[in-house]
Design an enzyme around this catalytic site. Sequence first.
Site, PDB file in Angstrom:
ATOM      1  CG  ASP A   9      97.444  18.323  85.491  1.00  0.00           C
ATOM      2  OD1 ASP A   9      98.608  18.659  85.701  1.00  0.00           O
ATOM      3  OD2 ASP A   9      97.094  17.678  84.479  1.00  0.00           O
ATOM      4  CG  ASP A 111      96.215  18.124  80.231  1.00  0.00           C
ATOM      5  OD1 ASP A 111      96.592  19.277  80.014  1.00  0.00           O
ATOM      6  OD2 ASP A 111      96.998  17.193  80.455  1.00  0.00           O
ATOM      7  CD  GLU A 112      98.282  21.983  82.968  1.00  0.00           C
ATOM      8  OE1 GLU A 112      98.485  23.059  83.548  1.00  0.00           O
ATOM      9  OE2 GLU A 112      99.152  21.388  82.329  1.00  0.00           O
TER      10      GLU A 112
END
Length: 414
Positions: A9, A111-112
Amino acid sequence: MEKIYFHIDANSAYLSWEAVYRLQQGEQIDLRDIPSVVGGNPKTRKGIILAKSIPAKKYNIQTGETLFKALQKCPNLKIVSPNYHLYMRASNAMHEILKEYSPNIQRFSIDESFLDLNFSSKTDSIKLAFEIKERIKKELGFTVNIGISSNKLLAKVASDFEKPNNVHTLFPSEIKEKMWPLPVSDLFMVGRATTPKLHRIGIYTIGDLANTDLDYLKYTLKSHGRLIWEYANGIESSSIKSDKDTSIKGIGNSTTLPRDIDQSENALMYLLALTEMVAMRLRHAEKLCKVVVISIKNTDLSHYSHQTTLVSPTDETNIIYDAVKNLFHQAWHFQAIRHLGVRVTGFSDNDCYQYSIFDHGNLENIRTLNSTIDDLRLRYGKDIILRSTFLHKKVKPVIGGVGEDEYKMMSSLL
DNA sequence: TCTGGGGTCCTAGGACCC
DNA sequence: TCTGGGGTCCTAGGACCC
């Protein structure tokens, strides 16, 4: 060997990426070190916080709240506008690094990501997580949190522990100690609507939820009750979904209007611009759609939608727009409009386009024209070619999307 | 100058068919 | 002449995620 999942993350993703980029451009101040946010433009009524720095968090600034409110909490807050192309590039760069460690990678959002790997010991997995974290920091300039566990859910919860720049584990034996004391709203899939319902029946922590009678939860919250009960107990067994495993189910674009609209011609112009982008993305995905949906938000933020099923699947802008027009005329409540959306679903592959007897004109030619326009727009920008409707109007001819390297957002599904 | 924009899945009611 | 049940599709709305 045992299978171990990582959840990676990026910390305050948009803000960190913005900060790194600005430092590269020679800016002296690191946005991450001062109270700062990435946010929209209040003049076009898009002024909400998309990401905040850790110093901004100390002023109790929340993601999703208005810039106006944030400025009241912190008058010298530094605000920067979002640059989605940049974020897409940063996200891709992170993905490229992660891909080196395992072919089993699932991009979960911008973003993960999830990875699965085989290790002979838990210690080895922790060592590798540190290595990946340091490499991203060194090569890309931003920090990540990595959560480690034996399933995706627990890995995801772990990556949310103390930030930034950290590695955490949450193996089943650690659930009681590390996860159960947390507020129930910290659990994946317990959101704005479920949290008060749980509070009402005396459930405040994840541990409370885990130890509640399952039948009672199923009775109160239906299938969602079982899902969150399992999550609270660390029960989850989905595997990594590759890009090929998941295919896109719908494409939509929507926009908040700079000003409220109360005239249908005006609304239709926005709907056409949105339809242009939706249809272009549809063709780019090589899909046909069978269902067209419009959505309308009123000034008071109440909203409604209306949908229709087409006679035959299509990817043609004009056919979709005809449906959109009809839907709008049928649905509109004649109240001032704040926000408009167009969405298509009911996909099939575009390799066998069914020509309907209701189609008029030479569709083969129209399809060729569409792909030519798409090419021009991709190469020279969205505004290179426009319908005469938009001449001398303030409305942009194509609205929505960042237009490159689309990836799926599987956000409520692990 | 009062809340963005992109997704997924579930549920419930009605229509329609056998 | 008064009424069953199951299956599927369509539509609207709500919940969740980032």
